[in-house]
Design an enzyme around this catalytic site. Sequence first.
Site, PDB file in Angstrom:
ATOM      1  N   SER A  41      44.960  42.685  60.447  1.00 53.47           N
ATOM      2  CA  SER A  41      44.200  42.216  61.601  1.00 53.47           C
ATOM      3  C   SER A  41      44.758  42.871  62.869  1.00 53.47           C
ATOM      4  O   SER A  41      44.759  44.092  62.979  1.00 53.47           O
ATOM      5  CB  SER A  41      44.205  40.689  61.669  1.00 53.47           C
ATOM      6  OG  SER A  41      43.224  40.222  62.570  1.00 53.47           O
ATOM      7  N   ASP A  57      24.829  39.265  42.361  1.00 50.96           N
ATOM      8  CA  ASP A  57      26.093  39.208  41.635  1.00 50.96           C
ATOM      9  C   ASP A  57      26.124  40.134  40.422  1.00 50.96           C
ATOM     10  O   ASP A  57      27.143  40.747  40.113  1.00 50.96           O
ATOM     11  CB  ASP A  57      26.366  37.767  41.197  1.00 50.96           C
ATOM     12  CG  ASP A  57      27.766  37.564  40.646  1.00 50.96           C
ATOM     13  OD1 ASP A  57      28.564  38.510  40.707  1.00 50.96           O
ATOM     14  OD2 ASP A  57      28.073  36.461  40.163  1.00 50.96           O
ATOM     15  N   ASP A  78      26.827  44.700  39.726  1.00 51.32           N
ATOM     16  CA  ASP A  78      27.991  45.477  39.290  1.00 51.32           C
ATOM     17  C   ASP A  78      28.266  45.326  37.796  1.00 51.32           C
ATOM     18  O   ASP A  78      29.291  45.788  37.296  1.00 51.32           O
ATOM     19  CB  ASP A  78      29.231  45.087  40.091  1.00 51.32           C
ATOM     20  CG  ASP A  78      29.507  43.584  40.070  1.00 51.32           C
ATOM     21  OD1 ASP A  78      29.065  42.911  39.115  1.00 51.32           O
ATOM     22  OD2 ASP A  78      30.154  43.087  41.010  1.00 51.32           O
ATOM     23  N   ASP A  98      30.380  37.164  38.222  1.00 49.00           N
ATOM     24  CA  ASP A  98      31.684  36.530  38.386  1.00 49.00           C
ATOM     25  C   ASP A  98      31.858  35.882  39.752  1.00 49.00           C
ATOM     26  O   ASP A  98      32.967  35.518  40.146  1.00 49.00           O
ATOM     27  CB  ASP A  98      32.789  37.567  38.171  1.00 49.00           C
ATOM     28  CG  ASP A  98      32.652  38.777  39.092  1.00 49.00           C
ATOM     29  OD1 ASP A  98      31.695  38.819  39.880  1.00 49.00           O
ATOM     30  OD2 ASP A  98      33.508  39.682  39.017  1.00 49.00           O
ATOM     31  N   VAL A 103      31.477  37.364  42.617  1.00 51.81           N
ATOM     32  CA  VAL A 103      32.033  38.337  43.555  1.00 51.81           C
ATOM     33  C   VAL A 103      31.166  39.589  43.562  1.00 51.81           C
ATOM     34  O   VAL A 103      30.738  40.058  42.499  1.00 51.81           O
ATOM     35  CB  VAL A 103      33.486  38.714  43.165  1.00 51.81           C
ATOM     36  CG1 VAL A 103      33.983  39.888  43.976  1.00 51.81           C
ATOM     37  CG2 VAL A 103      34.412  37.513  43.349  1.00 51.81           C
ATOM     38  N   ASP A 139      35.151  39.679  54.407  1.00 45.78           N
ATOM     39  CA  ASP A 139      35.771  39.330  55.682  1.00 45.78           C
ATOM     40  C   ASP A 139      34.712  38.809  56.652  1.00 45.78           C
ATOM     41  O   ASP A 139      33.757  39.512  56.970  1.00 45.78           O
ATOM     42  CB  ASP A 139      36.457  40.572  56.269  1.00 45.78           C
ATOM     43  CG  ASP A 139      37.381  40.255  57.438  1.00 45.78           C
ATOM     44  OD1 ASP A 139      37.105  39.291  58.180  1.00 45.78           O
ATOM     45  OD2 ASP A 139      38.368  40.990  57.625  1.00 45.78           O
ATOM     46  N   HIS A 156      39.380  37.382  55.319  1.00 51.84           N
ATOM     47  CA  HIS A 156      40.132  38.092  56.350  1.00 51.84           C
ATOM     48  C   HIS A 156      41.620  38.119  56.002  1.00 51.84           C
ATOM     49  O   HIS A 156      42.319  37.111  56.122  1.00 51.84           O
ATOM     50  CB  HIS A 156      39.921  37.447  57.704  1.00 51.84           C
ATOM     51  CG  HIS A 156      40.555  38.203  58.827  1.00 51.84           C
ATOM     52  ND1 HIS A 156      40.262  39.523  59.090  1.00 51.84           N
ATOM     53  CD2 HIS A 156      41.490  37.841  59.747  1.00 51.84           C
ATOM     54  CE1 HIS A 156      40.971  39.946  60.113  1.00 51.84           C
ATOM     55  NE2 HIS A 156      41.733  38.938  60.530  1.00 51.84           N
TER      56      HIS A 156
END
Length: 498
Positions: free
Chosen positions: A183, A250, A253, A257, A259, A388, A427
């Site tokens: 950051s 989802d 890819d 999952d 993500v 983020d 983040h």
Amino acid sequence: MRYFVIVIALSSALAAASTCDSLAKLALPHATVTLAQDVPAGQLNLPPGAAPTFPGAPPPNFGNLPAMCRVAATLKPTAGSDIKIEVWMPMTGWNGKLESVGNGAWAGSIGYRDLAAAVADGWAAAGTDTGHTETTAAFVVGHPEKLIDFAYRAVHEMTLASKAITAAYYGKNSARAYFNGCSTGGRQALTEAQRYPDDYDGIIAGAAANYPMHLQGAQVWTTQITNQSDGYIPPAKYQLIHKAVLEACDALDGVKDGVLEDPRRCHFDPQALLCKGPDNDKCLTAAQAEVARKVYAGPGASIFPGLERGSEIGWATLSGPKPMALAAETYQYLVFHNPNWDYLKFDPTRDIATADQEIGATMNSIDPDLKPFFKHGGKLLMYHGWADPGIAPQNSVNYFTSVEDTLGGELKSANSIRLFMVPGMGHCRGGDGTDDFDKIGTLDTWVESNKAPDYIPASHKTKGAVDRTRPLCPYPQSAHYKGSGSTDDAANFVCAAQ
């Protein structure tokens, strides 16, 4: 002349190892040692509030620290400077190297938590408050040198002093010196590589806030467009949008999952959630859908990227009822010098241009020419979470690409700079992704072997227990499922181009 003085100080320090208490009399340029103290194992005592916690973080635990020498000093490179630093050095088991740690937000305190993590792993460690103790930008009023200290000078001065202190205590120079920040610390990391290329052998820059005039402008803009109309999205609907994103994307890819491996492949349209009747928690009004669309788009590609799909759970950071304090204060104190500046009157094109002109040369760290840093073998490891909700992940991609282009392309830059995008991570940490990975160990191995990492092992933990592992892949590669075995096991994935 400054360099000559530092060399003399280091030469004197190398004469012989020192006791910790003798460092109280160590002569350093424009510096005063204020504490030189032997700390027995597990007995570090800090003033109340010295190690603030952050959301979702466990309270600091200093009980596992080894016996160490703790040195504090005040640095005054200018009459208006008042830079506090600390250097912690393990009495035994030192790995021979120095790790400097970065700050967050406006800094104003030393990163004791990160110092502790470094010392526990055998590093000598250094940190700074960047020259002030305030938690807002009010410290810049009437103190132009303090702004310069915060922007770049404090970390550099800390670096010079901490190297001299470490050499004096151990009787020899650190074999390697690394900087590790996320950051604001990520901005500090890139600033070091750009302004002071000889300070470090390796640098870790996480979720770098390296384009603050544009970043903080985009953050103000996000809150502005959220609150200018009836498009405010209540937090109760964040999960609604997030769930819809995952349902739509989802599986892109190859693995369902929770993500998104690369959210840029997802083109979910918030209009899909439009209410067909009265407003309720199961749908979005037309105004709310438009705000969501703008949050993804950002204020414009030439200004700053938008947030990625998958970041919705954290939207309260920027899409709340008032601007993120850091963003508003940047424009109040650094740009317009008016603490009563009204964010609702913000014009991104006009006001960000003003910010660049007013303070950009001091604060922005976007120079892509890192050849001086790389020339002596310096390595730059960047990382950023795709989810983020505070700093648009594409900003790191943009800077990484600009460095690659400046060096002449991927083949000429691959052993000097690597970027690891972390699917599902928020983040700097947290989220549903594999956010736990050994950054400093990876960098150290890279520097020592001169072989860039092909992947970084990473894990996700729930209540302290690992429940998923994945390889983090060097951008632009991503993790691909091999087609068999558990999708929670890194062994069943390979890094490859999309």
